[in-house]
Scaffold this motif. Structure first.
Motif, PDB file in Angstrom:
ATOM      1  N   ALA A   1       0.828  -1.207   0.000  1.00 32.94           N
ATOM      2  CA  ALA A   1       0.000   0.000   0.000  1.00 32.94           C
ATOM      3  C   ALA A   1       0.863   1.257   0.000  1.00 32.94           C
ATOM      4  O   ALA A   1       0.535   2.249  -0.664  1.00 32.94           O
ATOM      5  CB  ALA A   1      -0.927  -0.005   1.212  1.00 32.94           C
ATOM      6  N   ALA A   2       1.986   1.218   0.698  1.00 32.26           N
ATOM      7  CA  ALA A   2       2.880   2.375   0.777  1.00 32.26           C
ATOM      8  C   ALA A   2       3.491   2.699  -0.587  1.00 32.26           C
ATOM      9  O   ALA A   2       3.678   3.877  -0.914  1.00 32.26           O
ATOM     10  CB  ALA A   2       3.984   2.132   1.802  1.00 32.26           C
ATOM     11  N   GLU A   3       3.781   1.675  -1.377  1.00 29.15           N
ATOM     12  CA  GLU A   3       4.294   1.934  -2.731  1.00 29.15           C
ATOM     13  C   GLU A   3       3.302   2.772  -3.530  1.00 29.15           C
ATOM     14  O   GLU A   3       3.698   3.688  -4.247  1.00 29.15           O
ATOM     15  CB  GLU A   3       4.571   0.620  -3.474  1.00 29.15           C
ATOM     16  CG  GLU A   3       5.903   0.012  -3.164  1.00 29.15           C
ATOM     17  CD  GLU A   3       6.252  -1.131  -4.098  1.00 29.15           C
ATOM     18  OE1 GLU A   3       7.459  -1.356  -4.288  1.00 29.15           O
ATOM     19  OE2 GLU A   3       5.344  -1.801  -4.639  1.00 29.15           O
ATOM     20  N   LYS A   4       2.035   2.459  -3.389  1.00 27.33           N
ATOM     21  CA  LYS A   4       1.003   3.216  -4.114  1.00 27.33           C
ATOM     22  C   LYS A   4       0.881   4.635  -3.563  1.00 27.33           C
ATOM     23  O   LYS A   4       0.778   5.600  -4.315  1.00 27.33           O
ATOM     24  CB  LYS A   4      -0.329   2.486  -4.031  1.00 27.33           C
ATOM     25  CG  LYS A   4      -0.329   1.166  -4.785  1.00 27.33           C
ATOM     26  CD  LYS A   4      -1.642   0.423  -4.629  1.00 27.33           C
ATOM     27  CE  LYS A   4      -1.551  -0.904  -5.365  1.00 27.33           C
ATOM     28  NZ  LYS A   4      -1.739  -2.032  -4.509  1.00 27.33           N
ATOM     29  N   ILE A   5       0.921   4.769  -2.253  1.00 20.67           N
ATOM     30  CA  ILE A   5       0.786   6.082  -1.626  1.00 20.67           C
ATOM     31  C   ILE A   5       1.974   6.983  -1.971  1.00 20.67           C
ATOM     32  O   ILE A   5       1.808   8.148  -2.314  1.00 20.67           O
ATOM     33  CB  ILE A   5       0.629   5.943  -0.091  1.00 20.67           C
ATOM     34  CG1 ILE A   5      -0.730   5.326   0.229  1.00 20.67           C
ATOM     35  CG2 ILE A   5       0.792   7.289   0.606  1.00 20.67           C
ATOM     36  CD1 ILE A   5      -0.872   4.870   1.665  1.00 20.67           C
ATOM     37  N   PHE A   6       3.190   6.435  -1.874  1.00 22.04           N
ATOM     38  CA  PHE A   6       4.387   7.235  -2.142  1.00 22.04           C
ATOM     39  C   PHE A   6       4.704   7.329  -3.635  1.00 22.04           C
ATOM     40  O   PHE A   6       5.560   8.101  -4.043  1.00 22.04           O
ATOM     41  CB  PHE A   6       5.593   6.684  -1.379  1.00 22.04           C
ATOM     42  CG  PHE A   6       5.482   6.855   0.114  1.00 22.04           C
ATOM     43  CD1 PHE A   6       5.370   8.111   0.685  1.00 22.04           C
ATOM     44  CD2 PHE A   6       5.488   5.755   0.956  1.00 22.04           C
ATOM     45  CE1 PHE A   6       5.275   8.274   2.063  1.00 22.04           C
ATOM     46  CE2 PHE A   6       5.392   5.901   2.330  1.00 22.04           C
ATOM     47  CZ  PHE A   6       5.282   7.165   2.884  1.00 22.04           C
ATOM     48  N   GLY A   7       4.036   6.501  -4.454  1.00 21.30           N
ATOM     49  CA  GLY A   7       4.172   6.592  -5.898  1.00 21.30           C
ATOM     50  C   GLY A   7       5.492   6.116  -6.465  1.00 21.30           C
ATOM     51  O   GLY A   7       5.906   6.561  -7.532  1.00 21.30           O
ATOM     52  N   LYS A   8       6.164   5.187  -5.786  1.00 13.85           N
ATOM     53  CA  LYS A   8       7.403   4.613  -6.330  1.00 13.85           C
ATOM     54  C   LYS A   8       7.654   3.235  -5.754  1.00 13.85           C
ATOM     55  O   LYS A   8       7.127   2.882  -4.709  1.00 13.85           O
ATOM     56  CB  LYS A   8       8.587   5.545  -6.099  1.00 13.85           C
ATOM     57  CG  LYS A   8       8.937   5.810  -4.658  1.00 13.85           C
ATOM     58  CD  LYS A   8       9.983   6.910  -4.496  1.00 13.85           C
ATOM     59  CE  LYS A   8      11.362   6.362  -4.661  1.00 13.85           C
ATOM     60  NZ  LYS A   8      12.406   7.272  -4.241  1.00 13.85           N
ATOM     61  N   LYS A   9       8.451   2.458  -6.478  1.00 14.28           N
ATOM     62  CA  LYS A   9       8.795   1.113  -6.046  1.00 14.28           C
ATOM     63  C   LYS A   9       9.825   1.189  -4.922  1.00 14.28           C
ATOM     64  O   LYS A   9      10.802   1.908  -5.014  1.00 14.28           O
ATOM     65  CB  LYS A   9       9.338   0.298  -7.222  1.00 14.28           C
ATOM     66  CG  LYS A   9       9.690  -1.127  -6.820  1.00 14.28           C
ATOM     67  CD  LYS A   9       9.858  -2.017  -8.009  1.00 14.28           C
ATOM     68  CE  LYS A   9      10.339  -3.402  -7.676  1.00 14.28           C
ATOM     69  NZ  LYS A   9       9.653  -4.064  -6.589  1.00 14.28           N
ATOM     70  N   ASP A  10       9.586   0.455  -3.869  1.00 19.24           N
ATOM     71  CA  ASP A  10      10.464   0.353  -2.700  1.00 19.24           C
ATOM     72  C   ASP A  10      10.957   1.727  -2.218  1.00 19.24           C
ATOM     73  O   ASP A  10      12.157   2.016  -2.210  1.00 19.24           O
ATOM     74  CB  ASP A  10      11.656  -0.565  -3.012  1.00 19.24           C
ATOM     75  CG  ASP A  10      12.339  -1.074  -1.745  1.00 19.24           C
ATOM     76  OD1 ASP A  10      11.938  -0.678  -0.626  1.00 19.24           O
ATOM     77  OD2 ASP A  10      13.288  -1.859  -1.874  1.00 19.24           O
ATOM     78  N   PRO A  11      10.041   2.589  -1.793  1.00 20.42           N
ATOM     79  CA  PRO A  11      10.452   3.911  -1.317  1.00 20.42           C
ATOM     80  C   PRO A  11      11.360   3.805  -0.088  1.00 20.42           C
ATOM     81  O   PRO A  11      11.130   2.959   0.777  1.00 20.42           O
ATOM     82  CB  PRO A  11       9.137   4.604  -0.944  1.00 20.42           C
ATOM     83  CG  PRO A  11       8.042   3.655  -1.236  1.00 20.42           C
ATOM     84  CD  PRO A  11       8.617   2.358  -1.669  1.00 20.42           C
ATOM     85  N   GLY A  12      12.376   4.635  -0.036  1.00 16.78           N
ATOM     86  CA  GLY A  12      13.324   4.612   1.079  1.00 16.78           C
ATOM     87  C   GLY A  12      12.682   4.863   2.429  1.00 16.78           C
ATOM     88  O   GLY A  12      13.186   4.405   3.456  1.00 16.78           O
TER      89      GLY A  12
END
Length: 163
Positions: free
Chosen positions: A66-77
């Protein structure tokens, strides 16, 4: 509301927003928590640490997806729940009260886990290509398990005792 909940969990209560080494910061915070558990809860830490590892692992897969979708990138730091899970895995089922130099072992596990997670040798690197939360979580799960096994081997070679 759901987005805020995902951000809180995926960033391990906002530790992942630390601009300098968010994964290492999350691991360090958890090492402090683990040390407090060991120091003040007698033998209960032996059960609490693997329970926390399981909890963060189970929660981590859907939350990091879900966080990938929220932050809009793959594996956000910023997403560091994977580091929390890996840290607890690396400290699971170790009997620190039976060790000589437990503080040294605590530091050793932290350094081994972070080195494996950042260097990402063969298998650890390959699983991070998995889609969604699986790619985020699996490299830290494997790095945590490898750190746990390596510290046991190092301790066995050094002190002749399996912990």
């Amino acid at each position: 509301m759901k987005d805020l909940f995902v951000k809180i969990l995926s960033t391990f209560f906002f530790v992942g927003y630390n601009p300098v080494l968010p994964g290492t910061s999350t691991s360090f915070v958890n090492v402090i928590i683990i040390f407090i558990l060991f120091k003040y809860l007698n033998n209960l830490y032996f059960f609490i640490i693997p329970t926390a590892a399981l909890l963060f692992t189970v929660i981590g897969f859907p939350v990091s997806s879900a966080a990938e979708k929220i932050f809009g990138k793959k594996d956000p730091g910023k997403v560091t729940i994977d580091e929390a899970a890996g840290t607890y895995i690396s400290y699971s089922f170790l009997r620190f009260e039976q060790m000589e130099f437990p503080a040294l072992v605590f530091i050793g596990i932290f350094l081994i886990f972070r080195a494996l997670d950042m260097a990402k040798p063969w298998l650890i690197y390959s699983v991070q290509k998995l889609p969604g939360g699986s790619g985020i979580m699996m490299d830290d799960i494997i790095a945590g398990a490898a750190a746990n096994i390596l510290i046991r081997c190092i301790y066995l070679i050094s002190f002749g005792v399996l912990v």
